[in-house]
Enzyme design. Sequence first.
Site, short mmCIF file in Angstrom:
data_model
loop_
_atom_site.label_atom_id
_atom_site.label_comp_id
_atom_site.label_asym_id
_atom_site.label_seq_id
_atom_site.Cartn_x
_atom_site.Cartn_y
_atom_site.Cartn_z
N LYS A 194 12.26 -16.83 -1.27
CA LYS A 194 11.41 -16.19 -2.27
C LYS A 194 11.69 -14.69 -2.29
O LYS A 194 11.42 -13.98 -1.32
CB LYS A 194 9.93 -16.40 -1.96
CG LYS A 194 9.04 -15.82 -3.06
CD LYS A 194 7.60 -15.64 -2.65
CE LYS A 194 7.32 -14.33 -1.97
NZ LYS A 194 7.47 -13.13 -2.84
N GLU A 268 11.83 -8.64 10.25
CA GLU A 268 12.42 -7.31 10.10
C GLU A 268 11.37 -6.47 9.40
O GLU A 268 11.14 -6.64 8.21
CB GLU A 268 13.68 -7.37 9.24
CG GLU A 268 14.80 -8.24 9.78
CD GLU A 268 15.47 -7.64 11.00
OE1 GLU A 268 15.11 -6.52 11.41
OE2 GLU A 268 16.36 -8.31 11.55
N CYS A 302 13.53 0.56 5.15
CA CYS A 302 12.73 0.41 6.36
C CYS A 302 13.28 1.29 7.49
O CYS A 302 12.54 1.73 8.35
CB CYS A 302 12.67 -1.03 6.79
SG CYS A 302 14.26 -1.84 6.75
N GLU A 399 4.42 4.44 7.81
CA GLU A 399 5.57 4.27 6.95
C GLU A 399 5.15 4.49 5.50
O GLU A 399 4.25 3.84 4.99
CB GLU A 399 6.14 2.86 7.11
CG GLU A 399 7.41 2.65 6.32
CD GLU A 399 8.03 1.27 6.55
OE1 GLU A 399 7.27 0.29 6.59
OE2 GLU A 399 9.25 1.19 6.67
#
Lengths: 488, 293
Positions: A194, A268, A302, A399
Amino acid sequence: MTKKTIKINFDTGWDLAPAPESTSHIQLNEQYELFIGGKWVKPSSGKYFPTINPATEEKIAMVAEANEKDVDKAVKAARKAYTEVWSKMPASERAKYIYRIARLIQEKAREFAVIESMDGGKPIRESRDVDVPLAAAHFFYYAGWADKLDYAFPNRKPQSLGVAGQITPWNFPLLMAAWKIAPALATGNTVVLKPAETTSLTALKLAEIIQEAGLPDGVVNIITGAGETGAAIVNHNDIDKIAFTGSTGVGKIIQNAVAGTNKKVTLELGGKAANIIFEDAVLDQAVEGIINGIYFNQGHVCCAGSRLFVEESVYDIVLRKLKDRMESLIVGNPLDKNTDIGAINSKEQLTTINNYLKIGKSEGAEMYQSNCVVPKKGYWCKPTLFTNVSQSNRIVQEEIFGPVLAIQTFRTVAEVIEKANNTPFGLSAGVWTDKGSKLFNLSSQLKAGIIWGNTFNKFDPTSPFGGYKESGFGREGGLHGLKPYLKF
Amino acid sequence: MSRLEILKTYKIYIGGKFPRTESGRFYTPKNGTTPLGNICLSSRKDFRNAVVAARGAFDGWSGATAYNRSQVLYRIAEMLEGRKAQFMDELMQQGSTKGAAEKEVHASIDRIIYYAGWCDKYTQLFSAVNPVATSHFNFTVPEPTGVVSVFAPEENSLIGLISTIIPVIASGNTCVVLASENKPLCAITFAEVINSSDVPGGVINILTGTRKELHSHMASHMDVNALFYTGNDKKEILEIKKLAVDNLKRVVVKDFVTIYSAEHDSPYYIEDFVEMKTTWHPIEKIGAAGSGY
């Protein structure tokens, strides 16, 4: 004493003429169905959602929304393909199918690059030179592993797991699909993938390639939708493996959801990478590294170098050079070949970033943005940096996933190691110094899965990628990327 | 007149010292109806203290050379060999036959030797130099994960302890281990062996007490990086896995029933508690196309 300021004048009196990449050769449908069992099928809910070009806010196509029933259908198709075809096929034949996918991506590279930039907002220079070639390379690399697994894991009788459920993020849509699908297929698993809901198109184009490559029906199933679709994949009983790339928050929800099952998981997740500049670094290269570290792909990375640590003795000059370089960055039309920074991926993400800019200012940090002009329509964020930040500021700890850099200084090696490691994340880090022994000291003491020495944001299919601590576990890429898809 | 025997006080082992539990509590495990002794019933605070000790020891132990760690592990085996009789006595007190006790002690020593040999070899086994398509030198090496919570097996209290601790510390991790609840004697005596084996204080910390009380703390502590659980209590495993999510601890669950089999001599137990680190550096190729930076 007045500070010396050497302002570089980039104004040549010449403006770059627009150099937009043509969209005439791409083929897009107005509406996309779900790719299940080798066929395009309508979603059982009958629902579709638009995918938007973030640079123009215009709809590109409608995409099907898969619900639990569709997920179940896709998993059944993947299971059938696994037991009846894919697991029985000689590994060398499996390899040939994967090679085909690699070749077809190369053949259609330009089309993929244009669609990737339209759908996700990234500059065509990046989709053309990074995303698409790396995606093809990833399939090419893992194809060759399919019939060599016994050499990768001698005496361990590696065996496939079964059906892999894979959920990818919106920052590198095609590349992440490649990172997920290629090793899964090479190790003999079948796939339900997906893509992220804001960037489904290149995954759907990949489905077309998979059809064209003649892969047996159901070996790869690509279904679209948002979080609920992802949750249905994670919670499906007949899935053996979950591979997820995305936020640490969602990663934890997934890990919690599979705790009582036998599903293997690779996560991840987020990062807040330190990019460390020593006074003995080649400063011009380091500045390029800082720019590439945080402004590559609008900072939607990331492993972005979002925390900059500059040795105090060169702070002024680095900051000066950095601001000068920021002025030369071209922000705008992602399809223009001169563009350095494209559009923010979605309205939602722009809101998140703008919120962090507010937080940064309210916490007392000083914000600087380049003086570029951004288009009126679309979602944009000027390249931004914050100075006068402290270790505990939210813009240093959390983040942001945008073109926002937080700058701190340091005096000693021990201090910068302490500061760099003082985060729950541990995905990547950068070190800039001309002294080899210092570089190796840092690279061994930084708690991160990827260390870039005198470089940043480099990727390769042969190079394992993945984090320490709350940046996740498992590796993707290289020989190490095979293991998460195997049992012994 | 016969001599009055000196009874041993069994204490816990934290940071290279033998404190009593801060809680001042004890429990009395039995072999049949015979009490084994008054054993420290460790508390959450003891566990937290042990984590502080383990974290403090991490940099030194993971920074030691592999050759050094290898020799320290070998030294543990040497010390254990010299105290075989004591361990056999304790195993028999806990219910083993003489033959079984001897087998367990011998196997334990041999297993330490086995892992001592891996300290300076596993890196070569799990590392890679990666042929990237740009002008960079790129390599991947394993590094220890950090502080590990270890639930030693309930049965086979000595070899179970060895088989869980030794592969964890071989790579440079430090650990806090909860010993077998009902057979804790060897664990504490093993701490004495460690204490005289050049193992730096804090690398191995040994607590006695109950899983019931400590498992949730061992799984939820935010400064623990990984968790090694042995056993098959489904409810406890689920709870531990869920608690471990908060800081994404690496969780390894093994049901150590075939503890003597060769499969427990394996570098893959070391691999379970390492992180792969990949380093990139440009190669300057003068005259070649493309910049490495």
